[in-house]
Motif scaffolding. Structure first.
Motif, PDB file in Angstrom:
ATOM      1  N   SER A 214       6.612   5.958  -1.206  1.00 47.94           N
ATOM      2  CA  SER A 214       7.072   4.762  -0.499  1.00 47.94           C
ATOM      3  C   SER A 214       5.882   3.873  -0.158  1.00 47.94           C
ATOM      4  CB  SER A 214       7.786   5.149   0.788  1.00 47.94           C
ATOM      5  OG  SER A 214       8.897   5.936   0.494  1.00 47.94           O
ATOM      6  N   VAL A 215       6.115   2.583  -0.161  1.00 51.62           N
ATOM      7  CA  VAL A 215       5.014   1.652   0.108  1.00 51.62           C
ATOM      8  C   VAL A 215       5.325   0.779   1.318  1.00 51.62           C
ATOM      9  CG1 VAL A 215       4.208   1.540  -2.282  1.00 51.62           C
ATOM     10  CG2 VAL A 215       5.995  -0.043  -1.515  1.00 51.62           C
ATOM     11  N   GLU A 216       4.271   0.211   1.887  1.00 57.15           N
ATOM     12  CA  GLU A 216       4.457  -0.761   2.967  1.00 57.15           C
ATOM     13  C   GLU A 216       3.793  -2.072   2.559  1.00 57.15           C
ATOM     14  OE1 GLU A 216       2.473   0.492   6.510  1.00 57.15           O
ATOM     15  OE2 GLU A 216       0.693   1.163   5.439  1.00 57.15           O
ATOM     16  N   ILE A 217       4.363  -3.167   3.047  1.00 61.48           N
ATOM     17  CA  ILE A 217       3.812  -4.484   2.709  1.00 61.48           C
ATOM     18  C   ILE A 217       2.549  -4.718   3.526  1.00 61.48           C
ATOM     19  CG2 ILE A 217       4.234  -6.979   2.800  1.00 61.48           C
ATOM     20  CD1 ILE A 217       7.257  -6.316   2.648  1.00 61.48           C
TER      21      ILE A 217
ATOM     22  N   ARG B 293       0.855  -1.182   0.000  1.00 65.58           N
ATOM     23  CA  ARG B 293       0.000   0.000   0.000  1.00 65.58           C
ATOM     24  C   ARG B 293       0.893   1.235   0.000  1.00 65.58           C
ATOM     25  NH1 ARG B 293      -4.105  -0.439   4.255  1.00 65.58           N
ATOM     26  NH2 ARG B 293      -2.291  -0.532   5.579  1.00 65.58           N
ATOM     27  N   CYS B 294       0.545   2.193  -0.856  1.00 65.91           N
ATOM     28  CA  CYS B 294       1.324   3.432  -0.913  1.00 65.91           C
ATOM     29  C   CYS B 294       1.020   4.271   0.333  1.00 65.91           C
ATOM     30  CB  CYS B 294       0.964   4.219  -2.171  1.00 65.91           C
ATOM     31  SG  CYS B 294       1.843   5.801  -2.227  1.00 65.91           S
ATOM     32  N   MET B 295       2.094   4.732   0.975  1.00 71.07           N
ATOM     33  CA  MET B 295       1.891   5.505   2.193  1.00 71.07           C
ATOM     34  C   MET B 295       1.478   6.943   1.872  1.00 71.07           C
ATOM     35  SD  MET B 295       4.700   3.975   4.846  1.00 71.07           S
ATOM     36  CE  MET B 295       6.158   3.673   3.881  1.00 71.07           C
ATOM     37  N   LYS B 296       1.596   7.323   0.577  1.00 71.42           N
ATOM     38  CA  LYS B 296       1.231   8.682   0.180  1.00 71.42           C
ATOM     39  C   LYS B 296      -0.204   8.723  -0.356  1.00 71.42           C
ATOM     40  CE  LYS B 296       3.612  11.531  -2.896  1.00 71.42           C
ATOM     41  NZ  LYS B 296       4.887  11.677  -3.615  1.00 71.42           N
ATOM     42  N   CYS B 297      -0.481   7.895  -1.401  1.00 78.17           N
ATOM     43  CA  CYS B 297      -1.811   7.965  -2.024  1.00 78.17           C
ATOM     44  C   CYS B 297      -2.725   6.811  -1.610  1.00 78.17           C
ATOM     45  CB  CYS B 297      -1.700   8.040  -3.546  1.00 78.17           C
ATOM     46  SG  CYS B 297      -1.198   6.502  -4.336  1.00 78.17           S
ATOM     47  N   GLN B 298      -2.217   5.940  -0.730  1.00 73.71           N
ATOM     48  CA  GLN B 298      -3.008   4.826  -0.162  1.00 73.71           C
ATOM     49  C   GLN B 298      -3.399   3.748  -1.173  1.00 73.71           C
ATOM     50  OE1 GLN B 298      -3.271   4.792   3.175  1.00 73.71           O
ATOM     51  NE2 GLN B 298      -2.260   6.775   3.179  1.00 73.71           N
ATOM     52  N   ARG B 299      -2.916   3.866  -2.425  1.00 71.67           N
ATOM     53  CA  ARG B 299      -3.294   2.878  -3.429  1.00 71.67           C
ATOM     54  C   ARG B 299      -2.673   1.522  -3.111  1.00 71.67           C
ATOM     55  NH1 ARG B 299      -2.746   6.369  -7.580  1.00 71.67           N
ATOM     56  NH2 ARG B 299      -4.859   7.004  -8.035  1.00 71.67           N
ATOM     57  N   ILE B 300      -3.448   0.469  -3.339  1.00 77.10           N
ATOM     58  CA  ILE B 300      -2.941  -0.889  -3.070  1.00 77.10           C
ATOM     59  C   ILE B 300      -2.550  -1.545  -4.389  1.00 77.10           C
ATOM     60  CG2 ILE B 300      -3.629  -3.203  -2.301  1.00 77.10           C
ATOM     61  CD1 ILE B 300      -5.308  -1.752  -0.118  1.00 77.10           C
TER      62      ILE B 300
ATOM     63  N   PHE C 205      10.082  -1.098  -5.370  1.00 80.62           N
ATOM     64  CA  PHE C 205       9.339  -1.008  -4.130  1.00 80.62           C
ATOM     65  C   PHE C 205       8.870   0.420  -3.888  1.00 80.62           C
ATOM     66  CE2 PHE C 205       9.024  -1.698   0.623  1.00 80.62           C
ATOM     67  CZ  PHE C 205       7.972  -2.587   0.516  1.00 80.62           C
ATOM     68  N   CYS C 206       8.088   0.910  -4.860  1.00 81.88           N
ATOM     69  CA  CYS C 206       7.460   2.212  -4.680  1.00 81.88           C
ATOM     70  C   CYS C 206       6.139   2.184  -5.445  1.00 81.88           C
ATOM     71  CB  CYS C 206       8.368   3.339  -5.172  1.00 81.88           C
ATOM     72  SG  CYS C 206       8.686   3.290  -6.922  1.00 81.88           S
ATOM     73  N   CYS C 207       5.307   3.161  -5.195  1.00 85.67           N
ATOM     74  CA  CYS C 207       3.981   3.172  -5.789  1.00 85.67           C
ATOM     75  C   CYS C 207       4.082   3.405  -7.300  1.00 85.67           C
ATOM     76  CB  CYS C 207       3.154   4.269  -5.140  1.00 85.67           C
ATOM     77  SG  CYS C 207       1.508   4.413  -5.833  1.00 85.67           S
ATOM     78  N   PRO C 208       3.507   2.506  -8.123  1.00 87.02           N
ATOM     79  CA  PRO C 208       3.595   2.686  -9.570  1.00 87.02           C
ATOM     80  C   PRO C 208       2.808   3.912 -10.054  1.00 87.02           C
ATOM     81  CG  PRO C 208       2.274   0.757  -9.026  1.00 87.02           C
ATOM     82  CD  PRO C 208       2.799   1.302  -7.745  1.00 87.02           C
ATOM     83  N   GLU C 209       1.898   4.399  -9.220  1.00 86.59           N
ATOM     84  CA  GLU C 209       1.062   5.542  -9.609  1.00 86.59           C
ATOM     85  C   GLU C 209       1.743   6.875  -9.280  1.00 86.59           C
ATOM     86  OE1 GLU C 209      -1.746   4.865 -11.165  1.00 86.59           O
ATOM     87  OE2 GLU C 209      -1.670   2.695 -10.779  1.00 86.59           O
TER      88      GLU C 209
END
Lengths: 121, 223
Positions: free
Chosen positions: A104-107, A72-79, A96-100
């Motif tokens: 930064s993302v978390e598992i 899940r992206c910690m910025k835009c919340q996209r999964i 390991f970052c949001c494709p959108e």
């Protein structure tokens, strides 16, 4: 590499549940393994057979289901899911970052080693 | 739940126990203990021979005048690392795992009981030499640092993406040997940041004592 250690915890977890249910024989155990863990299902299976010997788990079937990773992206919340390609490894590895938005993302899925349940007599 | 007719005496039991989640919960308990005593802990991981002990020796040198430091050394066997760290003038505790390829939260908890936490500011944990397994076993540390070195060749990050995906802090040791090893440190950094965009990567040389001040500062920043 640590499959033997973690599998002995799996076996102990099932033995404890079996003791609570006064079971005399375990027939089947259901396990869920996340693809982002460093657990190799084939080695878990092999360790299970060795560790089950001489216990009421001996001869039981270990059913391993694998689950894909997701972040899940910690910025835009996209999964986003990290789907494992057919060749069995991530090549190239998804960055390991949001494709959108590049954040930064978390598992949020894929780190499981869940003993779901068991069939026992 | 016993032997109902019609199901041949077979009971289906729900267990729903996640063993890796258990590890995270045990690690969280360690963290609570550390926070109660205002002790910071750093988990230092890396393959055999990347220079974890050397790095700890150098970090201890940088920080010991300002912090009361204790080191926990994990190895399958021997007290070699404990003796090396002890020679730096700080307390070192050895954990011998026998056959286990990683430390875990329970083993570290045992050590926390032995350490005088009231007289400690910082615990540096040297995990068992292994690039992969310790990643699945959090200890409750405030920081996790992965130590790699140029002697493992140029592809170590690319070949182990699932490891570096989880590492916010990476030290690249033995940069003084980069030319001999024909390894481009810049490319290693790009590989690591390609896997994890916000990774903090610190090229260091324990032998020439290069880059260690920046690393020590970064590890303790906002901790």
């Amino acid at each position: 590499m640590h499959e033997f250690g973690i599998t002995s915890r799996i076996v102990n977890t099932v033995l404890q549940a079996a003791a609570e249910h006064k079971s005399t024989q375990v027939l089947e155990v259901e396990l869920l393994i996340g693809r982002l863990t460093f657990l190799n299902p084939a080695q878990v299976q092999y360790s299970y057979e060795l560790l089950a010997r001489g216990t009421i788990l001996e001869g039981s079937t270990l059913i391993i289901e694998e689950i894909e990773g997701a972040v899940r992206c910690m910025k835009c919340q996209r999964i986003n899911s990290l789907k494992l390609p057919p060749q069995g490894c991530y090549d190239p590895f998804p960055s390991f970052c949001c494709p959108e938005c590049g954040g930064s993302v978390e598992i949020i899925q894929g780190k499981e080693c869940l003993v779901k349940g068991a069939k026992m007599i | 739940m016993r032997k109902f007719p019609g199901n041949n005496g077979v009971d289906k039991i729900k267990i729903e126990k996640d063993l890796l989640l258990d590890q995270q919960m045990l690690a969280a308990e360690n963290r609570r203990i550390l926070d109660r005593f205002n002790v910071k802990m750093i988990d230092i991981m890396g393959s055999v021979g990347t220079g974890k002990t050397s790095l700890i020796q150098q970090v201890v040198k940088q920080l010991k005048s300002n912090y009361r430091i204790v080191v926990i050394n994990g190895d399958l066997d021997t007290t070699i690392d404990q003796e090396r760290i002890g020679s730096c003038g700080v307390d070192a505790y050895q954990i011998n795992t026998g056959k286990e390829c990683h430390l875990d939260a329970v083993t570290v908890r045992g050590m926390l009981k032995q350490i005088n936490l009231e007289q400690t500011d910082l615990i540096l944990v040297e995990n068992v030499g292994n690039l992969i397994c310790p990643v699945d076993f959090p200890l409750g540390a405030h920081r996790r640092l992965m130590v790699i070195s140029v002697t493992e060749g140029p592809y170590v990050a690319r070949k182990h993406p699932a490891v570096f995906m989880e590492m916010e802090y990476v030290a690249i040791n033995k940069t003084d040997l980069a030319a001999v090893m024909n390894v481009d440190v810049g490319e290693l950094i790009r590989d690591i940041k390609g896997i994890r965009v916000n990774a903090r990567v610190y090229p260091i040389s324990c032998r020439q004592q290069g880059g260690l001040g920046d690393l020590a500062t970064a590890l303790l920043e906002d901790i």
